[in-house]
Design a protein around this motif. Structure first.
Motif, PDB file in Angstrom:
ATOM      1  N   THR A  12     -11.749  17.112  14.110  1.00  0.00           N
ATOM      2  CA  THR A  12     -10.950  16.108  13.417  1.00  0.00           C
ATOM      3  C   THR A  12     -11.412  15.947  11.982  1.00  0.00           C
ATOM      4  O   THR A  12     -12.565  16.261  11.646  1.00  0.00           O
ATOM      5  N   TYR A  13     -10.523  15.423  11.142  1.00  0.00           N
ATOM      6  CA  TYR A  13     -10.814  15.167   9.734  1.00  0.00           C
ATOM      7  C   TYR A  13     -11.423  13.775   9.594  1.00  0.00           C
ATOM      8  O   TYR A  13     -11.013  12.838  10.275  1.00  0.00           O
ATOM      9  N   LEU A  14     -12.368  13.635   8.659  1.00  0.00           N
ATOM     10  CA  LEU A  14     -12.952  12.333   8.339  1.00  0.00           C
ATOM     11  C   LEU A  14     -12.932  12.140   6.832  1.00  0.00           C
ATOM     12  O   LEU A  14     -13.454  12.974   6.089  1.00  0.00           O
ATOM     13  N   PHE A  15     -12.323  11.046   6.366  1.00  0.00           N
ATOM     14  CA  PHE A  15     -12.303  10.726   4.942  1.00  0.00           C
ATOM     15  C   PHE A  15     -13.269   9.574   4.682  1.00  0.00           C
ATOM     16  O   PHE A  15     -13.202   8.539   5.347  1.00  0.00           O
ATOM     17  N   GLY A  24     -16.146   7.638   1.531  1.00  0.00           N
ATOM     18  CA  GLY A  24     -16.454   7.505   0.107  1.00  0.00           C
ATOM     19  C   GLY A  24     -15.208   7.442  -0.736  1.00  0.00           C
ATOM     20  O   GLY A  24     -14.190   6.860  -0.366  1.00  0.00           O
ATOM     21  N   ASN A  25     -15.269   8.062  -1.890  1.00  0.00           N
ATOM     22  CA  ASN A  25     -14.130   8.086  -2.811  1.00  0.00           C
ATOM     23  C   ASN A  25     -13.318   9.358  -2.612  1.00  0.00           C
ATOM     24  O   ASN A  25     -13.351  10.285  -3.418  1.00  0.00           O
ATOM     25  N   GLY A  26     -12.592   9.410  -1.497  1.00  0.00           N
ATOM     26  CA  GLY A  26     -11.704  10.542  -1.240  1.00  0.00           C
ATOM     27  C   GLY A  26     -12.409  11.796  -0.763  1.00  0.00           C
ATOM     28  O   GLY A  26     -11.819  12.875  -0.775  1.00  0.00           O
ATOM     29  N   ARG A  27     -13.657  11.693  -0.326  1.00  0.00           N
ATOM     30  CA  ARG A  27     -14.378  12.865   0.164  1.00  0.00           C
ATOM     31  C   ARG A  27     -13.969  13.143   1.611  1.00  0.00           C
ATOM     32  O   ARG A  27     -13.591  12.242   2.347  1.00  0.00           O
ATOM     33  N   LYS A  28     -14.060  14.418   2.007  1.00  0.00           N
ATOM     34  CA  LYS A  28     -13.596  14.828   3.323  1.00  0.00           C
ATOM     35  C   LYS A  28     -14.705  15.553   4.068  1.00  0.00           C
ATOM     36  O   LYS A  28     -15.454  16.347   3.497  1.00  0.00           O
ATOM     37  N   ALA A  29     -14.780  15.264   5.374  1.00  0.00           N
ATOM     38  CA  ALA A  29     -15.709  15.962   6.262  1.00  0.00           C
ATOM     39  C   ALA A  29     -14.982  16.291   7.558  1.00  0.00           C
ATOM     40  O   ALA A  29     -13.854  15.825   7.800  1.00  0.00           O
ATOM     41  N   TYR A  30     -15.635  17.075   8.411  1.00  0.00           N
ATOM     42  CA  TYR A  30     -15.012  17.514   9.652  1.00  0.00           C
ATOM     43  C   TYR A  30     -15.997  17.301  10.796  1.00  0.00           C
ATOM     44  O   TYR A  30     -17.192  17.599  10.666  1.00  0.00           O
ATOM     45  N   LEU A  31     -15.491  16.806  11.895  1.00  0.00           N
ATOM     46  CA  LEU A  31     -16.330  16.520  13.053  1.00  0.00           C
ATOM     47  C   LEU A  31     -15.817  17.285  14.265  1.00  0.00           C
ATOM     48  O   LEU A  31     -14.646  17.191  14.628  1.00  0.00           O
ATOM     49  N   SER A  32     -16.722  18.041  14.884  1.00  0.00           N
ATOM     50  CA  SER A  32     -16.410  18.773  16.104  1.00  0.00           C
ATOM     51  C   SER A  32     -17.196  18.149  17.253  1.00  0.00           C
ATOM     52  O   SER A  32     -18.388  17.844  17.093  1.00  0.00           O
ATOM     53  N   THR A  33     -16.550  17.929  18.379  1.00  0.00           N
ATOM     54  CA  THR A  33     -17.215  17.306  19.517  1.00  0.00           C
ATOM     55  C   THR A  33     -16.894  18.063  20.801  1.00  0.00           C
ATOM     56  O   THR A  33     -15.890  18.771  20.896  1.00  0.00           O
ATOM     57  N   VAL A  34     -17.779  17.871  21.793  1.00  0.00           N
ATOM     58  CA  VAL A  34     -17.538  18.339  23.161  1.00  0.00           C
ATOM     59  C   VAL A  34     -17.668  17.121  24.067  1.00  0.00           C
ATOM     60  O   VAL A  34     -18.712  16.460  24.082  1.00  0.00           O
TER      61      VAL A  34
END
Length: 445
Positions: free
Chosen positions: A291-294, A296-306
């Motif tokens: 999934t996408y995670l936004f 801070g100031n418009g920064r993007k990260a990605y999270l993978s889970t099981v």
């Protein structure tokens, strides 16, 4: 006499019959003509139900008990007093004066009182209370308590003490309810209830803010029972939350599209799971997604889970600022190296048809750990619904946006995963946390 209660629609249908004089919620008054007709037809051998049906009555609305009791009562009266005994003489013998025609001055006073009530009601509706209807929609509606207060304010302001009955009538509240609401006994009862509700509110707020994660009514109920040893009825919790405007986070649908579909060189595998998420075997059904995670100031990260499909426990997760294949493979490595995770025999990992999971590299890695692989049907998010549901709850409850760096975001995710697995009670897990439910399944296996 039947105990059936007429609805408003049924009252309108019955009132349209020419043999009906008056209809209320609980009773119906027939015309003298119909009673005479009933006796005449009944003497010829016709059954009561047939007579009522021929005269235009709907037996489903009236009910057979009411029809039989009317026939029995009228026949007994006819045998004792004859036709004259069937006449309705209640108005003449009641001792009450008949309704007189209102004078122009009285009509004017009624219209003025009604006008003042409508103006005050419009003012009150600027701060409306929403009431949920049967079809799920909401509408603005004043409850009885608000109407009583509104009538009281109009009566005092405009000196309309002799208009209380009329104002109650046009407001569709009972006159006795109005007087009871403002009685000294009722006021003392409400004061005691408010004091008690305030103490309950404070306890509910402790559960609402437990571990700094806001919760809904069911989560609050389970947290109170699991952490504080307090058992409250779910309806009571919802009433207190509504009374004091304790609002849980609103679930919003994910506005982002899914990742790109697999290219032709990648392999799409069949759906082995077929939505059988709850198999009551910890470590067998492993659900994964990204999934996408936004923040801070418009920064993007990605999270993978099981996620464990049987216990809802998050078994492994990996955060990255890049959407490369590593985010999926590193998650599998963490899963295999987690000593607290015991995988069951014939365990398999289920995902969507994203390019990460159709990749030959990822599929080879899964096989190397002796895991089978399953995929959802194309464009069907319901085939991996528990994993999608987790991401929804996670984004509602975790403090993602305030994080200013990837390090802060990673720390917040670590705290949330600990909270989710060990402290977040779930209704579908017999009101246990995922870890508690996993231990419960292992003990009963």
């Amino acid at each position: 006499m039947s105990n059936k209660i007429f609805t408003q629609d049924e009252i309108e249908i019955l009132s349209s019959n020419k043999y009906v004089k008056h209809v209320s919620v609980k009773g119906i008054t027939y015309t003298d003509e119909f009673k005479r007709l009933f006796i005449a037809e009944n003497e010829k051998g016709k059954f009561p139900t047939v007579i009522f049906k021929e005269c235009g009555f709907d037996l489903d609305i009236l009910g057979l008990d009411r029809v039989r009791s009317c026939g029995k009562r009228w026949r007994a009266t006819y045998r004792e007093d004859g036709i004259l005994g069937l006449q309705d003489t209640r108005i003449e013998n009641s001792g009450r004066p008949r309704e007189k025609d209102l004078t122009l001055e009285e009509k004017y006073e009624h219209l003025m009182a009604q006008n003042k009530l409508l103006k005050a009601e419009n003012e009150l509706l600027k701060k409306p209370r929403y009431v949920r209807k049967e079809d799920g929609k909401e509408e603005v509606r004043l409850v009885a308590e608000q109407k009583f207060q509104l009538i009281r304010a109009i009566v005092i302001k405009n000196k309309l003490k002799n208009m209380i009955s009329y104002l109650c009538k046009i407001s569709k509240v009972s006159r006795s309810g109005y007087y009871n609401y403002f009685s000294l006994k009722s006021q003392k009862t409400r004061e005691k209830r408010d004091v008690k509700d305030e103490s309950v509110r404070d306890i509910i707020l402790k559960a609402f803010n437990f571990k700094r994660r806001k919760k809904g009514a069911r989560q609050i109920k389970m947290t109170l029972q699991g952490q504080f040893g307090i058992i409250y009825n779910l309806k009571r919790i919802r009433r207190i939350m509504k009374k004091y405007d304790i609002v849980c986070p609103i679930r919003k649908s994910n506005p982002y599209r899914r990742m790109m579909k697999a290219t032709q060189e990648h392999t799409v595998l069949p759906n082995l799971l077929n939505r059988q998420f709850k198999q009551n075997i910890p470590g067998k059904v492993l659900l994964t997604d990204i999934t996408y995670l936004f923040y801070g100031n418009g920064r993007k990260a990605y999270l993978s889970t099981v996620k464990d499909g049987s216990t809802n426990e998050i078994l492994a997760y990996h955060l990255s600022d890049r959407l490369t294949l590593d985010i999926a493979t590193d998650t599998v490595h963490k899963l295999a190296n987690n000593r607290q995770v015991g995988l069951a025999k014939d365990a398999f990992i289920h995902s969507d048809q994203g390019s990460h999971y159709t990749s030959p590299v990822f599929q080879a890695l899964v096989k190397s750990y002796n895991l089978y692989q399953s995929m959802s049907r194309r464009g069907n998010c319901w085939d991996n619904a528990p994993q999608e549901s987790f991401f929804g709850h996670f984004k509602d409850e975790a403090y993602i946006k305030p994080c200013q760096s990837l390090c802060e975001l990673e720390q917040e995710i670590d705290e949330y995963m600990t909270y989710y697995n060990n402290y977040r009670y779930q209704w579908g897990l017999n009101k246990m946390t995922p870890v508690q439910y996993r231990d419960h399944l292992l003990k009963t296996a």
